[in-house]
Write a protein that holds these residues in place. Structure first.
Motif, mmCIF file in Angstrom:
data_model
loop_
_atom_site.group_PDB
_atom_site.id
_atom_site.type_symbol
_atom_site.label_atom_id
_atom_site.label_comp_id
_atom_site.label_asym_id
_atom_site.label_seq_id
_atom_site.Cartn_x
_atom_site.Cartn_y
_atom_site.Cartn_z
ATOM 1 N N ALA A 52 0.847 -1.190 0.000
ATOM 2 C CA ALA A 52 0.000 0.000 0.000
ATOM 3 C C ALA A 52 0.884 1.242 0.000
ATOM 4 O O ALA A 52 1.956 1.255 0.590
ATOM 5 C CB ALA A 52 -0.901 0.008 1.226
ATOM 6 N N ALA A 53 0.422 2.270 -0.668
ATOM 7 C CA ALA A 53 1.160 3.518 -0.672
ATOM 8 C C ALA A 53 1.109 4.123 0.727
ATOM 9 O O ALA A 53 0.099 4.040 1.413
ATOM 10 C CB ALA A 53 0.543 4.490 -1.684
ATOM 11 N N ALA A 54 2.202 4.719 1.123
ATOM 12 C CA ALA A 54 2.239 5.352 2.442
ATOM 13 C C ALA A 54 1.251 6.512 2.452
ATOM 14 O O ALA A 54 1.142 7.256 1.476
ATOM 15 C CB ALA A 54 3.640 5.850 2.745
ATOM 16 N N LYS A 55 0.528 6.647 3.526
ATOM 17 C CA LYS A 55 -0.456 7.716 3.626
ATOM 18 C C LYS A 55 0.277 9.041 3.742
ATOM 19 O O LYS A 55 1.216 9.182 4.522
ATOM 20 C CB LYS A 55 -1.344 7.489 4.847
ATOM 21 N N LYS A 56 -0.144 10.005 2.937
ATOM 22 C CA LYS A 56 0.504 11.309 2.948
ATOM 23 C C LYS A 56 0.101 12.067 4.205
ATOM 24 O O LYS A 56 -1.046 12.016 4.629
ATOM 25 C CB LYS A 56 0.088 12.109 1.719
ATOM 26 N N PRO A 57 1.046 12.771 4.792
ATOM 27 C CA PRO A 57 0.699 13.553 5.973
ATOM 28 C C PRO A 57 -0.207 14.719 5.574
ATOM 29 O O PRO A 57 -0.190 15.164 4.425
ATOM 30 C CB PRO A 57 2.050 14.059 6.487
ATOM 31 N N ALA A 58 -0.996 15.170 6.505
ATOM 32 C CA ALA A 58 -1.885 16.298 6.257
ATOM 33 C C ALA A 58 -1.040 17.517 5.918
ATOM 34 O O ALA A 58 0.065 17.700 6.432
ATOM 35 C CB ALA A 58 -2.738 16.578 7.486
ATOM 36 N N GLY A 59 -1.554 18.340 5.003
ATOM 37 C CA GLY A 59 -0.801 19.520 4.588
ATOM 38 C C GLY A 59 -0.602 20.505 5.726
ATOM 39 O O GLY A 59 -1.402 20.610 6.642
ATOM 40 N N VAL A 60 0.500 21.208 5.644
ATOM 41 C CA VAL A 60 0.799 22.227 6.645
ATOM 42 C C VAL A 60 0.006 23.477 6.284
ATOM 43 O O VAL A 60 -0.078 23.862 5.119
ATOM 44 C CB VAL A 60 2.323 22.532 6.653
ATOM 45 N N ALA A 61 -0.572 24.113 7.276
ATOM 46 C CA ALA A 61 -1.398 25.292 7.030
ATOM 47 C C ALA A 61 -0.561 26.415 6.436
ATOM 48 O O ALA A 61 0.514 26.741 6.936
ATOM 49 C CB ALA A 61 -2.045 25.745 8.325
ATOM 50 N N LYS A 62 -1.047 26.972 5.335
ATOM 51 C CA LYS A 62 -0.377 28.091 4.677
ATOM 52 C C LYS A 62 -1.182 29.376 4.860
ATOM 53 O O LYS A 62 -0.617 30.456 4.968
ATOM 54 C CB LYS A 62 -0.209 27.774 3.187
ATOM 55 N N TYR A 63 -2.512 29.223 4.913
ATOM 56 C CA TYR A 63 -3.397 30.377 5.066
ATOM 57 C C TYR A 63 -4.281 30.186 6.294
ATOM 58 O O TYR A 63 -4.657 29.076 6.629
ATOM 59 C CB TYR A 63 -4.300 30.535 3.835
ATOM 60 N N THR A 64 -4.611 31.295 6.941
ATOM 61 C CA THR A 64 -5.517 31.259 8.088
ATOM 62 C C THR A 64 -6.381 32.509 8.104
ATOM 63 O O THR A 64 -5.968 33.557 7.580
ATOM 64 C CB THR A 64 -4.749 31.128 9.419
ATOM 65 N N ASP A 65 -7.540 32.390 8.721
ATOM 66 C CA ASP A 65 -8.411 33.556 8.818
ATOM 67 C C ASP A 65 -8.316 34.200 10.192
ATOM 68 O O ASP A 65 -9.008 35.167 10.486
ATOM 69 C CB ASP A 65 -9.862 33.183 8.499
ATOM 70 N N GLY A 66 -7.497 33.646 11.064
ATOM 71 C CA GLY A 66 -7.343 34.193 12.404
ATOM 72 C C GLY A 66 -8.396 33.680 13.375
ATOM 73 O O GLY A 66 -8.326 33.955 14.568
ATOM 74 N N ALA A 67 -9.384 32.934 12.875
ATOM 75 C CA ALA A 67 -10.448 32.399 13.722
ATOM 76 C C ALA A 67 -10.307 30.890 13.878
ATOM 77 O O ALA A 67 -11.238 30.223 14.278
ATOM 78 C CB ALA A 67 -11.811 32.753 13.140
ATOM 79 N N GLY A 68 -9.160 30.362 13.501
ATOM 80 C CA GLY A 68 -8.913 28.940 13.667
ATOM 81 C C GLY A 68 -9.083 28.115 12.409
ATOM 82 O O GLY A 68 -8.744 26.948 12.376
ATOM 83 N N ARG A 69 -9.595 28.717 11.356
ATOM 84 C CA ARG A 69 -9.741 27.982 10.099
ATOM 85 C C ARG A 69 -8.460 28.144 9.295
ATOM 86 O O ARG A 69 -7.917 29.249 9.186
ATOM 87 C CB ARG A 69 -10.945 28.487 9.315
ATOM 88 N N THR A 70 -7.988 27.032 8.730
ATOM 89 C CA THR A 70 -6.754 27.062 7.963
ATOM 90 C C THR A 70 -6.941 26.326 6.648
ATOM 91 O O THR A 70 -7.865 25.548 6.476
ATOM 92 C CB THR A 70 -5.595 26.390 8.743
ATOM 93 N N TRP A 71 -5.985 26.575 5.728
ATOM 94 C CA TRP A 71 -5.965 25.907 4.444
ATOM 95 C C TRP A 71 -4.520 25.756 4.017
ATOM 96 O O TRP A 71 -3.712 26.685 4.183
ATOM 97 C CB TRP A 71 -6.763 26.731 3.433
ATOM 98 N N SER A 72 -4.185 24.615 3.453
ATOM 99 C CA SER A 72 -2.802 24.340 3.060
ATOM 100 C C SER A 72 -2.432 24.988 1.741
ATOM 101 O O SER A 72 -1.260 25.040 1.378
ATOM 102 C CB SER A 72 -2.588 22.824 2.939
ATOM 103 N N GLY A 73 -3.410 25.462 0.994
ATOM 104 C CA GLY A 73 -3.136 26.055 -0.309
ATOM 105 C C GLY A 73 -3.243 25.025 -1.419
ATOM 106 O O GLY A 73 -3.034 25.332 -2.582
ATOM 107 N N VAL A 74 -3.547 23.780 -1.052
ATOM 108 C CA VAL A 74 -3.670 22.706 -2.026
ATOM 109 C C VAL A 74 -5.135 22.299 -2.112
ATOM 110 O O VAL A 74 -5.804 22.176 -1.107
ATOM 111 C CB VAL A 74 -2.807 21.489 -1.616
#
Length: 119
Positions: free
Chosen positions: A73-95
């Motif tokens: 099985a392919a190794a599970k990819k780690p969750a993306g590192v947060a690149k963007y945030t709204d300051g309220a706890g929501r983040t997005w990796s940009g991917v």
């Protein structure tokens, strides 16, 4: 001959003792036959009960069946590192697809650079 409750309870107790003794003897005989069959046929616990849940999970994680062939099985990819945030706890990796909070912030006049995570 009238039987009293006490007499019937004594009879029940005696019969229960006899039944327990008989069951114990039969159980011993059955276990002996099972042990003999296990030794004769080289039966394992996995043969009888299937793989243990932990062992089965490891096996499923290690092998993926595709087209009748087994492969690692392919190794599970780690969750993306947060690149963007709204300051309220929501983040997005940009991917991937832009989240609604990110689109809403851009629509409100913010720039993507304004939402970058500050290291």
């Amino acid at each position: 001959m009238a039987k009293t409750l006490q007499t019937l309870l004594k009879q029940i107790a005696q019969l229960q003792k006899q039944a327990d003794a008989l069951r114990s003897r039969e159980k011993t005989e059955v276990v002996d036959r099972i042990k003999e069959a296990i030794a004769h046929y080289d039966i394992t616990a996995d043969d009888l009960f299937g793989a243990s849940p932990a062992k089965a999970a490891r096996k499923r994680a290690a092998v993926v069946k595709t087209g009748g062939k087994a492969r690692k099985a392919a190794a599970k990819k780690p969750a993306g590192v947060a690149k963007y945030t709204d300051g309220a706890g929501r983040t997005w990796s940009g991917v991937g697809k832009r989240p609604n909070w990110f689109k809403d912030a851009l629509a409100a006049g913010k720039q993507a650079e304004d939402l970058l995570v500050k290291a």
